[in-house]
Every structure is written in C-alpha cells, then in structure tokens.
Scaffold this active site. Structure first.
Site, mmCIF file in Angstrom:
data_model
loop_
_atom_site.group_PDB
_atom_site.id
_atom_site.type_symbol
_atom_site.label_atom_id
_atom_site.label_comp_id
_atom_site.label_asym_id
_atom_site.label_seq_id
_atom_site.Cartn_x
_atom_site.Cartn_y
_atom_site.Cartn_z
ATOM 1 C CG ASP A 1 -14.926 3.896 -70.819
ATOM 2 O OD1 ASP A 1 -14.111 4.470 -71.573
ATOM 3 O OD2 ASP A 1 -15.754 4.505 -70.123
ATOM 4 N N GLY B 1 -16.434 4.120 -74.373
ATOM 5 C CA GLY B 1 -17.025 5.424 -74.618
ATOM 6 C C GLY B 1 -18.538 5.394 -74.582
ATOM 7 N N GLY B 2 -19.119 4.190 -74.675
ATOM 8 C CA GLY B 2 -20.567 4.075 -74.699
ATOM 9 C C GLY B 2 -21.230 4.548 -73.421
ATOM 10 C CG PHE B 3 -20.839 4.654 -68.506
ATOM 11 C CD1 PHE B 3 -21.928 4.088 -67.876
ATOM 12 C CD2 PHE B 3 -20.209 5.728 -67.900
ATOM 13 C CE1 PHE B 3 -22.380 4.566 -66.657
ATOM 14 C CE2 PHE B 3 -20.648 6.228 -66.679
ATOM 15 C CZ PHE B 3 -21.741 5.637 -66.061
ATOM 16 C CG ASP C 1 -21.558 -1.293 -73.256
ATOM 17 O OD1 ASP C 1 -21.056 -0.172 -73.505
ATOM 18 O OD2 ASP C 1 -21.505 -1.794 -72.125
ATOM 19 N N GLY D 1 -24.481 -2.191 -67.628
ATOM 20 C CA GLY D 1 -25.882 -1.830 -67.771
ATOM 21 C C GLY D 1 -26.449 -1.327 -66.464
ATOM 22 C CG ASP E 1 -15.102 1.092 -62.975
ATOM 23 O OD1 ASP E 1 -15.524 2.243 -63.220
ATOM 24 O OD2 ASP E 1 -15.690 0.061 -63.380
ATOM 25 C CB CYS F 1 -5.586 6.046 -42.460
ATOM 26 S SG CYS F 1 -5.275 6.359 -44.210
ATOM 27 C CB CYS G 1 -3.517 9.544 -41.702
ATOM 28 S SG CYS G 1 -5.276 9.715 -42.105
ATOM 29 C CG HIS H 1 -8.128 9.792 -46.032
ATOM 30 N ND1 HIS H 1 -7.441 9.168 -45.007
ATOM 31 C CD2 HIS H 1 -9.454 9.483 -45.849
ATOM 32 C CE1 HIS H 1 -8.297 8.515 -44.241
ATOM 33 N NE2 HIS H 1 -9.523 8.687 -44.732
#
Length: 501
Positions: free
Chosen positions: A207, A209-211, A280, A351, A409, A448, A453, A480
């Site tokens: 990304d 880095g803004g987030f 952003d 956003g 993500d 699973c 498992c 898991h």
C-alpha cells in the site's frame, strides 16, 4: 438562493479560467459543484431504505460557503500534460474465466511477474513483511512445476483451486508505512527487493502508507502496533496534511517523516512488489461532507501525481487506483468516474466503507456498475481487477463477491486467531471457553485440511495453550484461520463456476 447562486458563479468563474488534465479535472470540478448544489436543493425530509443513501451534502453550503470557494481556488493543477491511453501489459493482466449467470460474480486469474492469483481470493496481511506468529513459507502457494496455466479445459471450465501443486496463500499484502520506518526501503532494495528479503516467490502487493498514517492518527489500527510503548511519548503522529503530502512522527523514533505521493511511489519501487497503490487520504467516518469533498478532491490530485511517478518507471509493477467518497453516493460516483478515467491497471475501493455490511453493499452497488462500464472495451483476457481494501469478514466477502469484487485483504483472520478465535464450518469458536477444556479428541474442524487439524491438535490442547499463554497457541490458530479463508475462497470460486451464486 443567493448562497447557491454565489457559489455557482464562483465555481463557474474558476472553471472558465482553469486548465484541464485531459478533460478529467474540469469534469471533476463540475461534479464537485453539482454535489454541493444538489445537496442544497435536497429536502431534509427525504428518506431512504439504507443509511448509505441518507448522507446529505447540504452541509457543504450550510457550513461554510467561503471555505468551499477558497478550496476551489486552490484546485489548480500544475501538470496539465494529458495521461497516455491505457495499454495492456505483458507482465500483468487479469483474465476473466467465467461470469456467473446469477449475479455479478466472476472467476478470474491475475497474472503477475511472480505467479498468478486466483480470484475471488483472500489476501493475507504481512504488515512488516511477516505474517504475525506464522512462517509464511508454511502457507505459501506452491504450483506444480509442470501444469497448464490454469488446469483449464477447452470448454472454459476451471477447477477453482489453482491447478496442481500445494495450494496455499497466493497474494500477500505488506505495509509501506511500517517498512518505510523499519528497515527502510533502501535496505530492502539492497537485499534485492521484498521477495528476496522475505524469501517469498509468490506475488506481493504494497500500500501507499496513507492508510496507516491517517488511521493511526484516528486510533483505528492501534492493535497493529505496540502503541503502549511509544503512544505516550509520541501522542500525535500526524502533524500536517496539505497539498504536498502528509508529515507525521515516527512511532519508532519520534523523527518527523514527510510522505508525498512521489515519495510513496518511489519507496514502493524500491520495495518491488508486483502491485502498488497511490497515496490517498483517509478521513474519519464522521467527517462533514464539506471536508469529505475536499479530501476526495485532494486524493484525486495525489493519485494523479502518484500515477505520473509510476509511469515514469513502471518497473514491471501494476498500480491500482483507489476510489474514495465515504458513504456519499455522489462522491463515490465522482471518484469512480475520475479514477476509471486514468490509465490505472486496476482498482481498489477504499476510504470509509460504512458502519455495517448494508452500507458497504450500498457503496459497491454504486461503484461496481460504473467500473464495469469503464472496462467494456477491454478483452476478457485483459480486464481490470477490483480489490476491496481492509475487508475480510465472511459475510461481507460473500455479499461483495456477487457484486464482482475480485480480491480482499484484512488482518482479521490472523488477528482473531491470536486472541483465541477459530473460524470453522460450525461458525466461530472461542477456544478459551471452558467447554473445550475436556474435548480431548476433537480437532478445530473435521472438514479442515490445515496443518493444525491434519496433525490432530485437539481442542483441549489448544485451550491449554491459550490458558498457559504459550506462544504456540496463537500461532496454530492463526495458521488454521488462514487456511479456512483459503478454502472458503476456493469454495466460492467453485460455486461461481456452477452458477450457484
């Protein structure tokens, strides 16, 4: 009204003297004015079935007309060189293999320099180039050495599982903000890039880095960092946001760091991920519409600058344009049209995504049809993927898939695993609950195939690990949960192929 007429005249005069960026910036300003004026005319008694539609833009004029006029006066774009027309790339493409006959869901494959990603797919978050408590080599996807590109028969069918080999985590998300502060992009570049540095052969995305800069300032990702140590010493991380970029204080050293669109992209060039994201701004959820309009406009300018820096040295990387606008329908439409008009390789929806699944779906129902329309002229072998940023809970993913989203993500699965919650076919289990203390033979999930498992670690043993505060407990549950997400997405792809969703 006089207020509306005055603002309309102000914006009109500005537009008449302003320059265009391939025609896009002028339409962007016209849309901003229209958003403001429509909000003025909108009746306060109007209602809607969803809170997404109830956000009014009226406060753009109600709050401060002069502020908006001043904002418009600073919207001058210095670089007016038109962007080149979008061209498909040999090293990156998104291939749509099947479209459901029941919804907007689709099965596809993203091809990158480091392998492919089956979609819809979950993207694990490796914040500091590492999955927390997990050796990523234990989860990586390892395709068979000799296989057709996608185990695809002549009739277009697809196994939904990525062909031969050991099926695992195909795409991982690393955070530029954290890697910028430690160890630094120069160190990673000297090591040969992120893939070489972290010993990963599969695709990576970083990304901008803004987030992290803005969300840490709003205290919404505190669990991602050990803020207990440095929070009191450096209480205010984000110090200045302006047209140039953002200045923040390092949570590690307290040093001031300036992050601009250009610096963010150049850092991601040194990191060398397959997919990168432009800088952003992330305003808080309860931002006034006046401030949100300004934020979206500045984000558009930041993203345009980011894209120019990227196109100057593509470096076999793809860039996704980020669509903003909060839960405001008109701003989301504006942002979608602006971003889809630039030569990005794909899109991300970011956003504020609302308070619940209903508001999120309102956003997607506004954005996705417009994105689909923008890609109509592209061949099925070279479409543009759409990523949903920061969403990883099962209900939201299942709803979003029907709208045509491709990748998701989130640190959600590994985070809840570290706190004792396991995702299973029976629903979420809190392994610290005392009812698991004597379940000596039951594994987390009989359906699973994860290491935990398959190795028959019992619920009783996992319960003991958490009660004893043994690090192995969080590691096993995080492992898991990642496998659960991988299998869930594989099942979703198979359902789309059967037109079941």
């Amino acid at each position: 009204s006089r207020t509306s007429a005055s603002l309309c005249l102000s914006l009109s005069l500005f537009l008449a003297g302003g320059k265009e960026e391939g025609g896009i910036m002028k339409r962007s300003f016209e849309t901003a004015a229209a958003v403001a004026l429509r909000g003025r005319r909108r009746s306060s008694s109007s209602t809607s079935s969803t809170s997404f539609l109830s956000t009014s833009t009226s406060d753009v004029l109600e709050n401060d007309r002069i502020e908006l006029q001043n904002w418009a006066g600073h919207e001058i774009v210095t670089d007016t060189t038109p962007f080149p027309k979008f061209e498909t790339k040999d090293f990156f493409r998104f291939e749509v293999l099947h479209r459901s006959r029941r919804s907007g869901a689709r099965v596809g494959r993203i091809h990158t320099p480091h392998g492919y990603v089956d979609t819809p797919g979950y993207v694990a978050v490796a914040t500091n180039a590492a999955l927390k408590h997990i050796d990523h080599l234990l989860t990586d996807h390892r395709p068979a050495e000799t296989t057709a590109t996608e185990n695809q028969s002549g009739d277009g069918s697809h196994d939904g599982g990525g062909g031969g080999g050991t099926y695992g985590q195909q795409l991982m998300f690393c955070n530029t903000y954290h890697l910028l502060l430690q160890p630094g992009p120069d160190i990673v570049a000297e090591a040969g890039g992120l893939h070489q540095f972290m010993n990963r052969k599969q695709p990576l995305i970083t990304d901008s880095g803004g987030f992290q800069v803005f969300s840490m300032s709003n205290h919404s990702v505190t669990d991602e960092l050990n803020r207990k140590q440095n929070g009191k010493k450096y209480p205010k991380s984000t110090l200045k946001v302006n047209e140039e970029g953002v200045t923040f204080r390092s949570y590690r050293t307290g040093c001031l760091v300036e992050l601009t669109p250009e610096k963010s992209v150049l850092a991601q060039k040194k990191l060398g991920a397959d997919i990168i994201i432009p800088l952003d701004e992330l305003p808080p959820f309860h931002t006034s519409t006046a401030e949100l309009v300004k934020s979206v406009a500045m984000t558009h300018r930041w993203e345009a600058r980011s894209l120019r820096t990227h196109l100057a040295d593509v470096n076999q990387q793809a860039m996704l344009g980020v669509i903003h606008g909060g839960i405001n329908r008109e701003l989301r439409e504006w942002s979608t049209d602006f971003i889809s008009g630039l030569p990005f390789d794909g899109f991300a929806i970011g956003g504020s995504l609302g308070r619940d699944t209903e508001e999120l779906m309102g956003i997607l129902d506004t954005v996705m049809p417009r994105l689909a329309k923008s890609s109509q002229g592209l061949p099925q072998s070279h479409q543009k993927p759409v990523h949903l940023l920061g969403v990883g809970d099962e209900p939201s993913i299942r709803h979003a898939v029907t709208r045509g989203l491709d990748t998701f993500d989130s640190c959600f699965p590994t985070r809840i695993g570290r706190h004792g919650a396991a995702l299973t076919s029976e629903g979420r289990l809190n392994i610290t609950n005392k009812r698991f203390r004597t379940q000596y033979t039951q594994v987390l999930d009989d359906q699973c195939d994860c290491h935990v498992c398959r190795s028959r670690f019992s619920r009783a043993y996992l319960h003991h690990l958490f009660k004893a505060k043994e690090p192995l407990g969080p590691q096993l549950l995080a492992m898991h949960n990642l496998r659960y997400m991988i299998n869930m997405m594989k099942g979703i792809r198979e359902d789309i192929l059967r037109n079941a969703i």
